[in-house]
Design a protein around this motif. Structure first.
Motif, PDB file in Angstrom:
ATOM      1  N   LYS A  18      45.279  67.287  73.807  1.00 38.59           N
ATOM      2  CA  LYS A  18      46.539  68.041  73.882  1.00 38.59           C
ATOM      3  C   LYS A  18      47.208  67.850  75.238  1.00 38.59           C
ATOM      4  N   THR A 246      62.297  70.151  71.458  1.00 36.57           N
ATOM      5  CA  THR A 246      60.969  70.746  71.683  1.00 36.57           C
ATOM      6  C   THR A 246      61.109  72.130  72.314  1.00 36.57           C
ATOM      7  N   THR A 248      58.896  74.930  74.282  1.00 43.96           N
ATOM      8  CA  THR A 248      57.597  75.165  74.927  1.00 43.96           C
ATOM      9  C   THR A 248      57.300  76.665  74.862  1.00 43.96           C
ATOM     10  N   ARG A 277      60.267  72.066  66.474  1.00 42.36           N
ATOM     11  CA  ARG A 277      59.193  71.368  67.172  1.00 42.36           C
ATOM     12  C   ARG A 277      58.626  72.289  68.258  1.00 42.36           C
ATOM     13  N   THR A 279      55.603  74.015  70.586  1.00 43.01           N
ATOM     14  CA  THR A 279      54.344  73.672  71.251  1.00 43.01           C
ATOM     15  C   THR A 279      53.734  74.954  71.821  1.00 43.01           C
ATOM     16  N   ASN A 281      51.693  76.685  75.082  1.00 38.06           N
ATOM     17  CA  ASN A 281      51.514  76.486  76.525  1.00 38.06           C
ATOM     18  C   ASN A 281      51.064  77.792  77.175  1.00 38.06           C
ATOM     19  N   LEU A 313      50.914  71.284  66.314  1.00 40.00           N
ATOM     20  CA  LEU A 313      51.157  71.792  67.674  1.00 40.00           C
ATOM     21  C   LEU A 313      50.688  70.781  68.723  1.00 40.00           C
ATOM     22  N   ASN A 316      52.997  67.809  68.632  1.00 37.06           N
ATOM     23  CA  ASN A 316      54.288  68.159  69.244  1.00 37.06           C
ATOM     24  C   ASN A 316      54.211  68.147  70.770  1.00 37.06           C
ATOM     25  N   SER A 317      53.019  68.480  71.302  1.00 34.65           N
ATOM     26  CA  SER A 317      52.905  68.520  72.766  1.00 34.65           C
ATOM     27  C   SER A 317      53.085  67.121  73.361  1.00 34.65           C
TER      28      SER A 317
END
Ligand code: HPA
Ligand code: ZN
Length: 344
Positions: A18, A246, A248, A277, A279, A281, A313, A316-317
């Motif tokens: 990841k 994306t 985050t 999209r 992700t 974090n 996920l 997508n990162s």
């Protein structure tokens, strides 16, 4: 596919390759290191013990957190301090099977208290080099502007970064969101983009969907940090989905700052189901109670994420990273190999 047990889910999350795309390096300052650096630099801190520090980490909104975050970074004084801080983060995410990180730093949080821009960035860049050499973790650096300060201040910071432009991948926008819309920083973002830098911005964490529109249309961002409140505007959701922008997302941060009351109410699963999209974090892991895998695990547990969600996920990162196309393709294949081996 669903997992056969929570243990299986945990093992799957623990091992999947990841990337982390939303991490403030100053927010990875653990209380233990805060004490060690305070002692090393002869600085008084207003806490008697590590336990007392952790107890102070109870926030009811973003500003509550920011007040203590800016206070915490006061122990960072030397190039070695920034190196140690950054290296500790890389060592920690190495155990989470992170193989790439795009790191934010807040130069104004340091220059404002008399620490040279070069002191901060030199230490961070040295650790980035060592993390690649010794841990195999690649990384990129994103310089954030503090939005509670003026645009003139941000422009001066961009100017100060001139000797380092080859080593900075992008600019970002963070700190107190409400009352400081992206439009306030249109000029400095245009200048940064003209210099070839990528652009990201925090928006829709506490601020309204309008701030997300402004980040897209006025700052011309390449990636959106947080973006939670975008879901209030169906036209905005369409725009984000059609552009495969994306997001985050930072679940434990959202919980800690009361952006959501409970992780079971977190919009992450909804974002994925809408075709966004998204992700996962950690934002400021030492302040919000968890690094990358802790965020995956807590969210997967609360929202009952299945294997396809976790794979999406993790993929997508990389898709949302500023890595080159070939490296992204390679990373996606690495995930496919991992899934095949896990299933096999
Ligand atoms: N939001 C805004 N600014 C920040 C954050 C955040 O979560 N963390 C560090 N600076
Ligand atoms: Zn953030």
């Amino acid at each position: 596919m669903s997992f056969s047990s929570p243990q299986q889910r945990q093992a799957f999350i623990a091992g999947i390759p990841k990337a982390e795309l939303h991490l403030h390096i100053e927010g990875s300052l653990e209380p233990e290191m805060m004490f060690a650096l305070a002692q090393r630099n002869g600085i008084d801190i207003p806490f008697a013990s590590v336990e007392e520090v952790r107890k102070a980490y109870a926030f009811s909104n973003l500003q509550d957190f920011l007040d203590i975050y800016y206070q915490g970074m006061n122990v960072l004084r030397t190039e070695q301090d920034f190196y140690d801080l950054t290296m500790a983060y890389f060592n920690r995410i190495h155990t989470d099977k992170a193989i790439h990180a795009e790191i934010f730093f807040d130069p104004q949080g340091h220059t404002e208290r008399g620490i040279a821009f070069s002191t901060a960035i030199d230490g961070i860049l040295r650790a980035m080099g060592d993390a690649e050499a010794h841990l195999g973790i690649t990384s990129k650096l994103i310089m954030c502007f503090l939005r509670h300060l003026s645009e003139a201040d941000a422009l001066a910071t961009l100017e100060e970064a001139t000797p380092y432009l080859g080593k900075i991948s992008g600019v970002g926008l963070d700190s107190s969101e409400l009352g400081h819309p992206p439009s306030k920083f249109a000029k400095v973002f245009a200048k940064a983009k003209a210099l070839g830098l990528k652009a990201v911005a925090h928006a829709g964490e506490e601020g309204p969907p309008d701030y997300v529109w402004e980040a897209l249309d006025l700052l011309k961002i390449d990636r959106m940090d947080h973006g939670n409140r975008s879901l209030e505007d169906p036209r905005l959701v369409e725009r984000l989905r059609d552009n495969q922008m994306t997001l985050t997302v930072c679940p434990l941060s959202n919980l800690s700052l009361c952006v959501v009351d409970n992780l079971t109410d977190h919009p992450l699963k909804k974002m994925l189901d809408l075709g966004l999209r998204a992700t996962i974090n950690s934002d400021d892991p030492s302040y919000f109670g968890g690094y990358l895998n802790d965020n995956y695990e807590a969210t997967a547990s609360a929202l009952n994420l299945d294997k396809d969600d976790i794979v999406a996920l993790a993929k997508n990162s990389f898709r949302g990273s500023f890595l080159g196309e070939e490296t992204i393709a390679q990373s996606l294949r690495r995930i496919d190999d991992y899934v095949a081996r896990f299933d096999g």
